[in-house]
Motif scaffolding. Structure first.
Motif, PDB file in Angstrom:
ATOM      1  N   ALA A  25       0.909  -1.260  -0.036  1.00  0.00           N
ATOM      2  CA  ALA A  25      -0.075  -0.014   0.086  1.00  0.00           C
ATOM      3  C   ALA A  25       0.971   1.331  -0.124  1.00  0.00           C
ATOM      4  N   LEU A  26       0.542   2.149  -0.831  1.00  0.00           N
ATOM      5  CA  LEU A  26       1.419   3.352  -0.946  1.00  0.00           C
ATOM      6  C   LEU A  26       0.591   4.587  -0.592  1.00  0.00           C
ATOM      7  N   VAL A  27       1.204   5.433   0.389  1.00  0.00           N
ATOM      8  CA  VAL A  27       0.458   6.604   0.767  1.00  0.00           C
ATOM      9  C   VAL A  27       1.308   8.003   0.128  1.00  0.00           C
ATOM     10  N   PRO A  28       0.780   8.524  -0.752  1.00  0.00           N
ATOM     11  CA  PRO A  28       1.711   9.543  -1.342  1.00  0.00           C
ATOM     12  C   PRO A  28       1.359  10.824  -0.561  1.00  0.00           C
ATOM     13  N   THR A  29       2.523  11.542  -0.068  1.00  0.00           N
ATOM     14  CA  THR A  29       2.409  12.933   0.661  1.00  0.00           C
ATOM     15  C   THR A  29       3.548  13.693   0.261  1.00  0.00           C
ATOM     16  N   MET A  30       3.213  15.143   0.732  1.00  0.00           N
ATOM     17  CA  MET A  30       4.132  16.078   0.377  1.00  0.00           C
ATOM     18  C   MET A  30       4.788  16.504   1.704  1.00  0.00           C
ATOM     19  N   GLY A  31       4.519  15.681   2.687  1.00  0.00           N
ATOM     20  CA  GLY A  31       5.276  15.752   4.047  1.00  0.00           C
ATOM     21  C   GLY A  31       4.693  16.792   4.978  1.00  0.00           C
ATOM     22  N   TYR A  32       5.264  17.035   6.126  1.00  0.00           N
ATOM     23  CA  TYR A  32       4.907  17.954   7.193  1.00  0.00           C
ATOM     24  C   TYR A  32       3.444  17.265   7.700  1.00  0.00           C
ATOM     25  N   LEU A  33       3.498  16.223   7.972  1.00  0.00           N
ATOM     26  CA  LEU A  33       2.642  15.220   8.364  1.00  0.00           C
ATOM     27  C   LEU A  33       1.862  15.761   9.664  1.00  0.00           C
ATOM     28  N   HIS A  34       0.372  15.515   9.282  1.00  0.00           N
ATOM     29  CA  HIS A  34      -0.394  15.728  10.381  1.00  0.00           C
ATOM     30  C   HIS A  34      -1.290  14.246  10.736  1.00  0.00           C
ATOM     31  N   ALA A  35      -2.301  14.671  11.608  1.00  0.00           N
ATOM     32  CA  ALA A  35      -3.286  13.319  11.757  1.00  0.00           C
ATOM     33  C   ALA A  35      -4.046  12.911  10.696  1.00  0.00           C
ATOM     34  N   GLY A  36      -4.331  13.881   9.766  1.00  0.00           N
ATOM     35  CA  GLY A  36      -4.908  13.416   8.577  1.00  0.00           C
ATOM     36  C   GLY A  36      -3.956  12.418   7.831  1.00  0.00           C
ATOM     37  N   HIS A  37      -2.728  12.757   7.559  1.00  0.00           N
ATOM     38  CA  HIS A  37      -1.869  12.006   6.831  1.00  0.00           C
ATOM     39  C   HIS A  37      -1.688  10.407   7.565  1.00  0.00           C
ATOM     40  N   LEU A  38      -1.653  10.717   8.939  1.00  0.00           N
ATOM     41  CA  LEU A  38      -1.404   9.557   9.855  1.00  0.00           C
ATOM     42  C   LEU A  38      -2.430   8.344   9.518  1.00  0.00           C
ATOM     43  N   SER A  39      -3.666   9.075   9.647  1.00  0.00           N
ATOM     44  CA  SER A  39      -4.723   8.133   9.411  1.00  0.00           C
ATOM     45  C   SER A  39      -5.003   7.362   8.032  1.00  0.00           C
ATOM     46  N   LEU A  40      -4.196   7.981   6.955  1.00  0.00           N
ATOM     47  CA  LEU A  40      -3.978   7.397   5.721  1.00  0.00           C
ATOM     48  C   LEU A  40      -2.966   6.084   5.973  1.00  0.00           C
ATOM     49  N   ILE A  41      -2.031   6.362   6.716  1.00  0.00           N
ATOM     50  CA  ILE A  41      -0.871   5.237   6.971  1.00  0.00           C
ATOM     51  C   ILE A  41      -1.703   4.150   7.606  1.00  0.00           C
ATOM     52  N   ASP A  42      -2.481   4.535   8.669  1.00  0.00           N
ATOM     53  CA  ASP A  42      -3.155   3.512   9.340  1.00  0.00           C
ATOM     54  C   ASP A  42      -4.017   2.550   8.758  1.00  0.00           C
ATOM     55  N   ILE A  43      -4.739   3.177   7.508  1.00  0.00           N
ATOM     56  CA  ILE A  43      -5.580   2.720   6.778  1.00  0.00           C
ATOM     57  C   ILE A  43      -4.599   1.563   5.924  1.00  0.00           C
ATOM     58  N   ALA A  44      -3.613   2.113   5.322  1.00  0.00           N
ATOM     59  CA  ALA A  44      -2.667   1.403   4.632  1.00  0.00           C
ATOM     60  C   ALA A  44      -2.181   0.184   5.323  1.00  0.00           C
ATOM     61  N   ARG A  45      -1.825   0.306   6.582  1.00  0.00           N
ATOM     62  CA  ARG A  45      -1.404  -0.660   7.500  1.00  0.00           C
ATOM     63  C   ARG A  45      -2.433  -1.908   7.511  1.00  0.00           C
ATOM     64  N   GLN A  46      -3.613  -1.605   7.722  1.00  0.00           N
ATOM     65  CA  GLN A  46      -4.544  -2.559   7.671  1.00  0.00           C
ATOM     66  C   GLN A  46      -4.726  -3.300   6.509  1.00  0.00           C
ATOM     67  N   LYS A  47      -4.413  -2.580   5.289  1.00  0.00           N
ATOM     68  CA  LYS A  47      -4.972  -3.369   4.031  1.00  0.00           C
ATOM     69  C   LYS A  47      -3.652  -4.271   3.230  1.00  0.00           C
ATOM     70  N   ALA A  48      -2.425  -3.904   3.813  1.00  0.00           N
ATOM     71  CA  ALA A  48      -1.292  -4.440   2.990  1.00  0.00           C
ATOM     72  C   ALA A  48      -0.249  -5.156   3.793  1.00  0.00           C
ATOM     73  N   ASP A  49       0.508  -5.871   3.247  1.00  0.00           N
ATOM     74  CA  ASP A  49       1.718  -6.528   3.876  1.00  0.00           C
ATOM     75  C   ASP A  49       2.969  -5.335   4.102  1.00  0.00           C
ATOM     76  N   ILE A  50       3.013  -4.518   3.173  1.00  0.00           N
ATOM     77  CA  ILE A  50       3.968  -3.603   3.171  1.00  0.00           C
ATOM     78  C   ILE A  50       3.445  -2.086   2.967  1.00  0.00           C
ATOM     79  N   VAL A  51       3.860  -1.124   3.630  1.00  0.00           N
ATOM     80  CA  VAL A  51       3.400   0.186   3.897  1.00  0.00           C
ATOM     81  C   VAL A  51       4.673   1.043   3.227  1.00  0.00           C
ATOM     82  N   ILE A  52       4.311   1.764   2.027  1.00  0.00           N
ATOM     83  CA  ILE A  52       5.365   2.833   1.673  1.00  0.00           C
ATOM     84  C   ILE A  52       4.706   4.325   1.861  1.00  0.00           C
ATOM     85  N   VAL A  53       5.380   5.272   2.591  1.00  0.00           N
ATOM     86  CA  VAL A  53       5.079   6.426   2.371  1.00  0.00           C
ATOM     87  C   VAL A  53       5.951   7.233   1.498  1.00  0.00           C
TER      88      VAL A  53
END
Length: 283
Positions: A25-53
């Motif tokens: 699962a890929l989470v594309p961001t431009m950085g300066y992460l906030h809780a919105g970005h982190l919620s995307l990472i959490d969703i990705a973590r639930q979906k896939a074996d590998i999470v790339i940000v």
């Protein structure tokens, strides 16, 4: 957690994972992460074996007078947050390794990208679709997670994936707000305390628009948008756009429209904020 700085490193990692049968699962961001970005990472973590940000402030989606140089950056903090939320890898390249000096190939969606931010920021979505296509080719994801705050971007990416047959499932993640109602954004860092307080009007007018449109249908749109504009200007916001479009086509709504995207872009001081809500309308 691995950190990759070049496309070749990331692609080799992704190919190895693909060959071993792992999902990504890929989470594309431009950085300066906030809780919105982190919620995307959490969703990705639930979906896939590998999470790339990916953390990449993409220069080709910024106009010549926009905030590329001052866009907030804090890689050390971002990478720590990625690791805390279970990311397996972070891709943080410099522009010089993502784009050759004589790069002349771009990816462009030409229908959904026309209104709203596309009309106000010429070339913006061409930059978005180009970089996302490159990230898909490098990370080889089975899933990619995008937030609903950038609703038009989400629709454009979905269309690109459909039209170009990318083997990627796009996951739409809910918009995350501060306790005040203000939509989370990296650009909120630009706001003074006074501007931040006044900007809460954006979520307030969207909340008020929803029941009015549910009850009144598309005939109520002009009056609802006018009321929204009035409240925003009263709070000191400088309106870029306040619009209600068919949520599937981003065309003006018709009697066949079942859902509306009510979207706005407003300046408080020099900071441009976007927000939106989806509304089911009576037919």
């Amino acid at each position: 957690m691995k950190i990759f700085r070049t496309p070749a490193e990331l692609q080799a990692y992704a190919l190895a994972n693909k060959r071993s049968g792992k999902t990504t699962a890929l989470v594309p961001t431009m950085g300066y992460l906030h809780a919105g970005h982190l919620s995307l990472i959490d969703i990705a973590r639930q979906k896939a074996d590998i999470v790339i940000v990916s953390i990449f402030v993409n220069p080709i989606q910024f106009g010549p007078t926009e905030d590329l140089d001052k866009y907030p950056r804090d890689f050390e903090r971002d990478s720590k947050l990625c690791e805390e939320h279970g990311a397996d890898a972070v891709f943080a390249p410099e522009p010089g390794v993502m784009y050759a000096p004589d790069a002349s190939t771009f990816v462009e969606e030409t229908r959904l990208s026309r209104p709203l931010c596309g009309a106000r920021r010429p070339g913006h979505f061409r930059g978005v679709t180009t970089v996302v296509a490159k990230l898909f080719n490098l990370a080889l994801p089975d899933y990619a997670v995008f937030g609903m705050k950038d609703a038009q971007q989400l629709l454009v990416i979905k269309r690109m994936v459909r039209d170009l047959n990318f083997p990627v499932e796009i996951i739409a993640a809910p918009l995350i707000r501060e306790h005040s109602g203000l939509a989370l954004s990296s650009r909120n860092a630009y706001l003074s305390e006074d501007e931040k307080e006044r900007a809460v009007v954006l979520s307030r007018v969207l909340d008020a628009a929803r029941p009015a449109l549910i009850e009144g249908g598309i005939e109520a749109i002009p009056a609802v948008l006018e009321a929204m504009r009035h409240e925003i200007e009263k709070a000191g916001g400088r309106i870029d756009y306040v619009e209600a479009l068919d949520a599937s086509t981003l065309e003006p709504p018709t009697e066949k429209s079942a859902d509306l995207l009510v979207a706005l872009a407003v300046y408080f001081g020099k900071t441009r904020l976007i927000d939106n809500t989806l509304v089911w309308v009576k037919r």
